[in-house]
Design a protein around this motif. Structure first.
Motif: not given
Ligand code: SME
Length: 161
Positions: A1-11, A24-41
């Motif tokens: 998947m092109p990076i622009a599409d991946r960024v769009h989805e993760v956004r 906010p604490q729940d949001l931060m916990r969930e957000m780090v999970k999504v970024l770590h799992e979905r953004m491969l680098k």
């Protein structure tokens, strides 16, 4: 998947987390999970928050995904993290081995981005992402990480922090 599409989805995914997260604490916990799992680098993703009332000011590790770091408390005059929090500016380092401010978290880290989180115009913490790849944080990535930090700041404001 092109990076622009991946960024769009993760956004979209992180934006959906905002209303689903009770605090906010729940949001931060969930957000780090999504970024770590979905953004491969994004090999390490974490928040540091300014310790309330601490003198001198101190960044304290919050929610994170990735290997445990030795840097759980960082004064504002140290590290890329201290530089971002004290200046209120995003700091992008394409090659951490060439930046004398860098505090090593993992020997594999090659590049890093740190974006401050603001509440009512004041820095309250930051979102830090490390990559095993050099120069991983191109402008598209900077925009995504800044968007995430903005969402957390807005959630903190909405929760009365
Ligand atoms: N590299 C950061 C320290 C935090 S670890 O990367 C998780 C810095 O230089 O401030």
């Amino acid at each position: 998947m092109p990076i622009a599409d991946r960024v769009h989805e993760v956004r979209k995914e992180v934006a959906e987390l905002v209303s689903a997260a009770p605090t906010p604490q729940d949001l931060m916990r969930e957000m780090v999970k999504v970024l770590h799992e979905r953004m491969l680098k994004y090999n390490w993703v974490g928040f540091y928050l300014l310790e309330p009332g601490a003198q001198p000011p101190m960044l304290v590790l919050g929610a994170f995904e990735g290997a445990m770091t030795p840097h759980t408390r960082i004064p504002l005059n140290q590290g890329i993290c201290g530089a971002a929090a004290s200046s209120g500016q995003t700091v992008v380092v394409d090659d951490v081995s060439k930046d004398p401010r860098y505090l090593a978290c993992s020997l594999e880290t090659r590049s890093e981005i740190v974006v401050p989180v603001f509440v009512h115009g004041k820095v309250v913490g930051e979102l830090d992402v490390d990559s095993h790849f050099p120069a991983a944080f191109t402008p598209e990535h900077q925009e995504l990480v800044q968007y995430c930090a903005l969402l957390v700041g807005k959630k903190m404001e909405a929760s009365g922090q």
